[in-house]
Design a protein around this motif. Structure first.
Motif, PDB file in Angstrom:
ATOM      1  N   ALA A   1       0.853  -1.191   0.000  1.00 52.98           N
ATOM      2  CA  ALA A   1       0.000   0.000   0.000  1.00 52.98           C
ATOM      3  C   ALA A   1       0.888   1.240   0.000  1.00 52.98           C
ATOM      4  O   ALA A   1       1.993   1.233   0.550  1.00 52.98           O
ATOM      5  CB  ALA A   1      -0.911  -0.007   1.228  1.00 52.98           C
ATOM      6  N   THR A   2       0.402   2.298  -0.612  1.00 50.81           N
ATOM      7  CA  THR A   2       1.210   3.516  -0.742  1.00 50.81           C
ATOM      8  C   THR A   2       0.690   4.656   0.121  1.00 50.81           C
ATOM      9  O   THR A   2       1.041   5.817  -0.093  1.00 50.81           O
ATOM     10  CB  THR A   2       1.244   3.969  -2.209  1.00 50.81           C
ATOM     11  OG1 THR A   2      -0.104   4.179  -2.674  1.00 50.81           O
ATOM     12  CG2 THR A   2       1.917   2.918  -3.085  1.00 50.81           C
ATOM     13  N   ASP A   3      -0.178   4.336   1.093  1.00 50.61           N
ATOM     14  CA  ASP A   3      -0.731   5.372   1.969  1.00 50.61           C
ATOM     15  C   ASP A   3      -0.529   5.038   3.439  1.00 50.61           C
ATOM     16  O   ASP A   3      -1.319   5.424   4.294  1.00 50.61           O
ATOM     17  CB  ASP A   3      -2.212   5.573   1.670  1.00 50.61           C
ATOM     18  CG  ASP A   3      -3.017   4.271   1.826  1.00 50.61           C
ATOM     19  OD1 ASP A   3      -2.379   3.208   2.021  1.00 50.61           O
ATOM     20  OD2 ASP A   3      -4.257   4.325   1.736  1.00 50.61           O
ATOM     21  N   LEU A   4       0.544   4.308   3.730  1.00 51.27           N
ATOM     22  CA  LEU A   4       0.792   3.898   5.113  1.00 51.27           C
ATOM     23  C   LEU A   4       1.416   5.045   5.902  1.00 51.27           C
ATOM     24  O   LEU A   4       2.127   5.890   5.346  1.00 51.27           O
ATOM     25  CB  LEU A   4       1.721   2.684   5.138  1.00 51.27           C
ATOM     26  CG  LEU A   4       1.186   1.406   4.456  1.00 51.27           C
ATOM     27  CD1 LEU A   4       2.243   0.308   4.494  1.00 51.27           C
ATOM     28  CD2 LEU A   4      -0.100   0.941   5.123  1.00 51.27           C
ATOM     29  N   PRO A   5       1.170   5.078   7.218  1.00 55.17           N
ATOM     30  CA  PRO A   5       1.766   6.136   8.048  1.00 55.17           C
ATOM     31  C   PRO A   5       3.294   6.071   8.010  1.00 55.17           C
ATOM     32  O   PRO A   5       3.885   4.984   8.051  1.00 55.17           O
ATOM     33  CB  PRO A   5       1.243   5.817   9.458  1.00 55.17           C
ATOM     34  CG  PRO A   5       0.029   4.983   9.238  1.00 55.17           C
ATOM     35  CD  PRO A   5       0.278   4.197   7.994  1.00 55.17           C
ATOM     36  N   GLY A   6       3.928   7.225   7.906  1.00 52.22           N
ATOM     37  CA  GLY A   6       5.390   7.303   7.913  1.00 52.22           C
ATOM     38  C   GLY A   6       6.011   7.294   6.540  1.00 52.22           C
ATOM     39  O   GLY A   6       7.201   7.600   6.386  1.00 52.22           O
ATOM     40  N   GLN A   7       5.227   6.922   5.488  1.00 53.83           N
ATOM     41  CA  GLN A   7       5.767   6.927   4.136  1.00 53.83           C
ATOM     42  C   GLN A   7       5.844   8.356   3.598  1.00 53.83           C
ATOM     43  O   GLN A   7       5.142   9.252   4.047  1.00 53.83           O
ATOM     44  CB  GLN A   7       4.886   6.080   3.202  1.00 53.83           C
ATOM     45  CG  GLN A   7       4.933   4.583   3.448  1.00 53.83           C
ATOM     46  CD  GLN A   7       4.032   3.839   2.472  1.00 53.83           C
ATOM     47  OE1 GLN A   7       3.005   4.372   2.029  1.00 53.83           O
ATOM     48  NE2 GLN A   7       4.405   2.612   2.142  1.00 53.83           N
TER      49      GLN A   7
ATOM     50  N   THR B   1       9.868   8.297   5.768  1.00 52.52           N
ATOM     51  CA  THR B   1      10.530   9.558   6.096  1.00 52.52           C
ATOM     52  C   THR B   1      11.640   9.397   7.116  1.00 52.52           C
ATOM     53  O   THR B   1      12.632  10.138   7.104  1.00 52.52           O
ATOM     54  CB  THR B   1       9.503  10.566   6.630  1.00 52.52           C
ATOM     55  OG1 THR B   1       8.793   9.986   7.740  1.00 52.52           O
ATOM     56  CG2 THR B   1       8.503  10.950   5.535  1.00 52.52           C
ATOM     57  N   ASP B   2      11.501   8.442   8.044  1.00 53.67           N
ATOM     58  CA  ASP B   2      12.552   8.240   9.050  1.00 53.67           C
ATOM     59  C   ASP B   2      13.564   7.187   8.631  1.00 53.67           C
ATOM     60  O   ASP B   2      14.454   6.832   9.397  1.00 53.67           O
ATOM     61  CB  ASP B   2      11.937   7.872  10.402  1.00 53.67           C
ATOM     62  CG  ASP B   2      11.087   6.605  10.337  1.00 53.67           C
ATOM     63  OD1 ASP B   2      11.009   5.993   9.241  1.00 53.67           O
ATOM     64  OD2 ASP B   2      10.489   6.231  11.364  1.00 53.67           O
TER      65      ASP B   2
END
Length: 824
Positions: free
Chosen positions: A253-259, A341-342
Motif C-alpha cells: 500500500a502507498t498510503d501507510l503512516p510514515g511513508q 521519512t525516518d
C-alpha cells in the motif's frame, strides 16, 4: 621468536678469505677481557620504566607490532574482490531508495515508471567510470587513485582538490554506511529505531578501536560480508522475478503512516520544476557508485600481474553492482516499495520481505538478508579506516598535511589518521543525524570530484605519452571526467539548500589550508637546507678522555650541523651520529647523503633499527649500553627545530623533549637539547648564503675514532632466533674460532678512521657480533632489519668480537635456515 619479513634474495659475498683473528690490537682489550665484557653486558639488566600513557596504550591495544611484520600480503582476484569491493557493493542497499526519495513526493505513483530509466542512466555512468578506472589500474600499479593520478599529471597543488574530495568522501562514507547499516537493523527490530544515532556512533567507535588494534591484519575476513550480501540479494532478486512471472509478487500500500506522501497528481515531466527533481533523483542515484575507486587505491595488493588482475576484478565488481542496482530497482517498481521519512523500513528490506513471503522459511530468509545488509554496510563503513589514513599519509609525505600523519602507531596502523577520521565522522553524525538522506548531499560531490580528477588526469596522461591506442583511451577517460564534472555541478545545484552548500564552502577552505601548510613546510625546509662547508667543519676539534657524545639525527640539515659543531666543542673522545630507523628508505637516503658530503670520514653514522617505533626506548637502550660497555660518560645531543608561531609548532611533535627527559634519568648520561630557530630573518639567510660561497676553501678536519652500540645485548622484540645445522649461537662464539652465525642486523655504521668501511651489528637471542666490510660503504641488503648468515673467523676489533670480510647470505626471516635461491 622469529619475526615475519618479506623474502630477500640470497646474496653471497666475494670476500670470504680468512683474516687475522686480531683485527685491531692498538690498545684493545685482551680476549679474556672481551669475554668478561660480554658477561658484564649480558648481566646488565636494561630496566627502563615505561610511561603511564604507554602502559595504558599497551593495555588497550595490546603488545606493539614490530616493523618487520609490515609485509604486504598479495591478494588473489577472489580475495581482493571480497576485501576491496564491500564499500562499492554495499551502496546498492540505498541507491534505489535515494532515487525514490526524490521522485515520490513530486511524481507520486509515476515515480515507479521513471525509476527504471533513471536506473539505466546511473548504470550507464557506472559503465563509463569502470572503463575509465580500468585505464587507471593498468598505469598506476603501485599506488593509484585520483590523488596520485592528479598529482602526477597536474602537479601537487591541483592534486589537493582530489585530496580534499577524497577526505570528505571517506569521512561521509563512515557516516553514511554506518547509518545505513543501522537502518537495516532497525528495519528488522523497529523497537530500537529511536536509538539510531547512538548505535551508529557506537559502531564508529568500535571500528576505530578495532583498527587501532590492527584489525586490518585479518583483512581476508572482510571478504565474507561481500559474498554473503551478494548471494543473499541474488536470491531475493531471483525469487522476486520468479514470483512476478507467476503473478504472486505482492504490492505494498502507498498510503501507510510514515511513508513519503504518494499522490496520483504530478507535474508534467518536462516542466522546469520536474526536470529539477529528475536531476536531483539522478544525483541521489549517483551515490550507488561510491567505493568504485577502492580497487585503484588497492591495486598494489594484488598478486602479479597486479594491473591485469585489478582490471578484471574491477570489471567483475561493476557487473555485480550493476546487477544488484538494476534488480532492486526492478523489484521496487513491481512492489511499489515507498521509502519512509525516518528511513525504516528501508526499500531493500521491503523488497526482500515481498520476495520471501510471509512463511516461516521466508521470515528466516528475510532475517538473513537484513543481517547480510547490515554486515556489508558496516564493513563498508570500515573501509575508510584503511583508505583515509593511507591517503592522509600520502598527502603528508608531499608536505600538504602535518607529518605526524605519516607515522605508524603502536600496532602499525596510521593511528593519527584513524583518530582524525573518527572525530570527523562523529561530528558529522551529531550535526546531521543518522539519516542517510540527510547525509547524501555531503557524499556524492566528493566522490564524483575524485572521478573527475582521475578521468581528466588519465586523459592528459594519454595525450602526453600517446602510446599505442591512446586515442580510444583518451576518449574514454575524457568523457568520464566531463560526465563526472557535470554530476558534481548537478549535485551542487540541486542539493545546495540541503547541505551541499557546506561542502562547496569546505572545498576551497580545505584546499587553501593544505596549500598553506605546504608553504609553511617549504619555508622551514629552506631555512634548514642552508648547510655550508663552513658550518660542516669545526665540530671535531679537541678530545676529552672517556666521554662519548651521541648526536641523534633524523635528517641532514642545518639543525643537525649545529648539533655536530656543539659536540666538537665538548672535547669528547668519540662523536657518534645515530639515526633511529623507522623508515628504511629515509635511512638509505640519509646514509647516501652522509657519505656524499664526506661526513663519514669524520663522524660515522650509525643506523639503529627501531622495529616497534618506540624511539624513546631505543635511544635509552643505546645510551645505557654505551655506559655499560665503554664505561664512559655519555652526552646525548638532540637537535630540535624551534618555531615562533603556534601554527608552526602544531606541525611538529616534541619527540626530542621526550627522549631528553628519558635519557636524563639514566646514570652517567646527560641529554642536551640543541635548538635551532627555523624562522631565520632575511639578513641571517643572506649572511649564511655568503658564508656558503666563501667557505669552500676551508681544509678538512681530522677524523675521529668510533666504537658503536651493543654487540652482545639482546635486542628485545627484534631479536632473531637462529636455527639450522652448523650454526653457532652468537653468545657461544669464541675468539679465533671459525664459525657460522645467523642473526638480525640491529645497526649499520659507515665510515671509520681506517677509511672506507661498513660495520653491521648482528644479533640473535644469545648475543651480538660485528661484521666488518673494509673498503666499502654500501652493500645492497646489508641494512637494519635484514636477517643475515655469516661465516668467518672470530677476531677482535676495538674491544668487540667481530668477523672481518665474512662470507654472508641474506635470508628470509620466515625460513632463516634455508637461504632464498639467488635469481639468475
Amino acid at each position: 621468536m622469529a619475526l615475519e619479513q618479506s623474502a630477500a634474495p640470497a646474496t653471497t659475498s666475494d670476500a670470504g678469505q680468512d683474516v687475522s683473528p686480531v683485527l685491531d690490537d692498538d690498545g684493545g682489550p685482551s680476549p679474556v677481557e672481551v669475554a668478561q665484557l660480554r658477561e658484564n653486558v649480558l648481566s646488565a639488566a636494561v630496566n627502563i620504566p615505561e610511561r603511564l600513557s604507554y602502559r595504558i596504550k599497551r593495555a588497550l591495544l595490546g603488545e606493539p607490532l614490530v616493523t618487520a611484520r609490515l609485509h604486504e600480503e598479495k591478494l588473489s582476484k577472489k580475495a581482493a574482490l571480497g576485501v576491496l569491493s564491500s564499500d562499492c557493493i554495499s551502496s546498492s542497499a540505498y541507491g534505489t531508495e535515494e532515487m525514490l526519495v526524490a521522485l515520490v513526493p513530486v511524481f507520486g505513483l509515476a515515480s515507479f515508471h521513471i525509476l527504471g530509466p533513471m536506473t539505466a542512466v546511473v548504470i550507464g555512468v557506472l559503465i563509463l567510470m569502470t572503463l575509465s578506472y580500468r585505464e587507471v589500474v593498468m598505469v598506476y600499479t603501485k599506488a593509484g587513485g585520483s590523488y596520485v593520478v592528479a598529482r602526477d599529471n597536474f602537479g601537487p597543488k591541483v592534486a589537493q582538490i582530489a585530496a580534499v574530495a577524497l577526505m570528505i568522501d571517506y569521512i561521509v562514507t563512515v557516516a553514511v554506511q554506518g547509518a545505513a547499516g543501522t537502518l537495516a537493523i532497525t528495519s528488522l527490530v523497529p523497537s530500537i529505531e529511536p536509538w539510531n544515532l547512538e548505535i551508529t556512533i557506537g559502531l564508529v567507535l568500535i571500528l576505530a578501536y578495532g583498527n587501532l588494534r590492527g584489525v586490518r591484519e585479518a583483512g581476508r575476513a572482510f571478504a565474507f560480508p561481500t559474498y554473503f550480501f551478494f548471494f543473499s540479494m541474488t536470491l531475493v532478486i531471483v525469487l522476486g522475478i520468479g514470483r512476478e512471472i507467476l503473478g504472486d509478487l505482492p504490492q505494498y500500500a502507498t498510503d501507510l503512516p510514515g511513508q513519503f506522501p504518494v499522490t496520483n497528481q504530478h507535474d508534467a515531466i518536462l516542466s522546469w520544476a520536474a526536470i529539477f527533481v529528475l536531476l536531483k533523483a539522478f544525483a541521489n542515484g549517483g551515490s550507488s557508485l561510491t567505493g568504485l575507486e577502492a580497487i585503484s587505491n588497492g591495486v598494489s595488493a594484488f598478486q602479479p600481474p597486479a594491473g591485469v588482475n585489478a582490471r578484471r576484478t574491477l570489471s567483475l565488481m561493476s557487473l555485480m553492482l550493476g546487477f544488484l542496482v538494476a534488480g532492486v530497482s526492478y523489484l521496487a517498481v513491481q512492489t511499489h516499495a515507498v521509502p519512509y521519512t525516518d528511513g525504516a523500513p528501508t526499500v531493500i528490506s521491503q523488497v526482500a520481505k515481498a520476495a520471501f513471503g510471509t512463511s516461516s522459511i521466508g521470515h528466516v530468509g528475510f532475517i538473513l538478508v537484513q543481517l547480510a545488509t547490515a554486515l556489508i554496510l558496516y564493513t563498508g563503513a570500515n573501509t575508510p579506516f584503511t583508505g583515509f589514513p593511507f591517503l592522509a599519509s600520502f598527502v603528508a609525505e608531499d608536505s600538504f598535511l602535518p607529518r605526524q600523519l605519516t607515522r605508524r602507531g603502536h600496532r602499525l596502523a596510521f593511528s593519527n589518521g584513524i583518530i582524525v577520521l573518527t572525530v570527523s565522522a562523529i561530528v558529522l553524525l551529531l550535526a546531521v543525524g543518522a539519516n542517510v538522506d540527510h547525509l547524501v548531499p555531503f557524499y556524492a560531490i566528493g566522490v564524483f570530484t575524485g572521478f573527475t580528477m582521475a578521468g581528466l588526469g588519465m586523459a592528459k596522461y594519454h595525450w602526453t605519452r600517446r602510446e599505442p591506442g591512446w586515442r580510444r583511451r583518451l576518449a574514454i577517460n575524457f568523457a568520464a571526467g566531463i560526465v563526472s564534472l557535470l554530476v558534481v555541478v548537478i549535485f551542487a545545484v540541486v542539493k545546495f539548500t540541503e547541505g551541499a552548500w557546506l561542502v562547496i564552502i569546505l572545498f576551497p577552505i580545505g584546499w587553501f589550508a593544505l596549500v598553506r601548510l605546504n608553504d609553511q613546510y617549504r619555508e622551514e625546509q629552506h631555512a634548514l637546507d642552508l648547510i655550508t662547508a663552513a658550518q660542516e667543519g669545526g665540530y671535531l676539534r679537541g678530545h676529552y678522555a672517556r666521554h662519548v657524545v651521541l648526536v641523534f639525527v633524523d635528517r641532514l640539515d642545518l639543525a643537525v650541523t649545529r648539533a655536530l659543531r656543539y659536540a666538537g666543542s665538548l672535547r669528547p673522545t668519540e662523536i657518534r651520529a645515530v639515526h633511529l630507523m623507522i623508515d628504511s628508505d629515509v635511512a638509505e637516503e640519509l646514509e647516501a647523503e652522509w657519505v656524499a658530503r664526506g661526513l663519514g670520514d669524520r663522524v660515522p653514522l650509525s643506523v639503529l633499527e627501531c622495529p616497534d617505533r618506540r624511539l624513546i626506548r631505543a635511544a635509552s637502550e643505546l645510551a645505557l649500553s654505551v655506559v655499560v660497555q665503554d664505561r664512559a660518560e655519555v652526552t646525548a645531543l638532540l637537535p630540535r627545530r624551534t618555531f615562533r608561531r603556534l601554527s608552526q609548532r602544531l606541525l611538529h611533535d616534541r619527540t626530542a623533549d621526550r627522549i631528553a627527559t628519558a635519557l636524563g634519568r639514566i646514570p652517567h648520561v646527560s641529554a642536551t637539547i640543541v635548538p635551532f630557530d627555523t624562522t631565520l630573518s632575511p639578513e641571517v639567510e643572506r649572511r649564511l648564503e655568503r658564508t656558503q660561497q666563501a667557505a669552500a676553501a676551508e681544509p678538512a678536519l681530522p677524523s675521529t675514532r668510533v666504537r658503536t652500540g651493543t654487540d652482545d645485548d639482546e635486542v628485545g622484540v627484534a631479536a632473531h632466533q637462529a636455527r639450522g645445522p652448523g650454526i653457532t649461537p652468537i653468545g657461544e662464539v669464541a675468539w679465533k674460532q671459525r664459525v657460522t652465525v645467523e642473526g638480525r642486523i640491529k645497526m649499520v655504521q659507515v665510515g671509520t678512521t681506517a677509511g672506507k668501511s661498513l660495520e653491521a651489528q648482528v644479533f640473535d637471542k644469545t648475543g651480538g657480533v660485528r661484521l666488518l666490510f673494509f673498503g666499502r660503504t654500501r652493500i645492497p641488503g646489508i641494512e637494519p632489519g635484514a636477517v643475515v648468515r655469516a661465516t668467518g673467523t672470530v677476531g677482535e676489533y676495538k674491544g668487540h668480537l667481530a668477523l672481518a670480510n665474512p662470507r654472508y647470505e641474506l635470508l628470509d626471516s620466515g625460513t632463516a635456515h634455508e637461504p632464498v635461491p639467488q635469481p639468475s
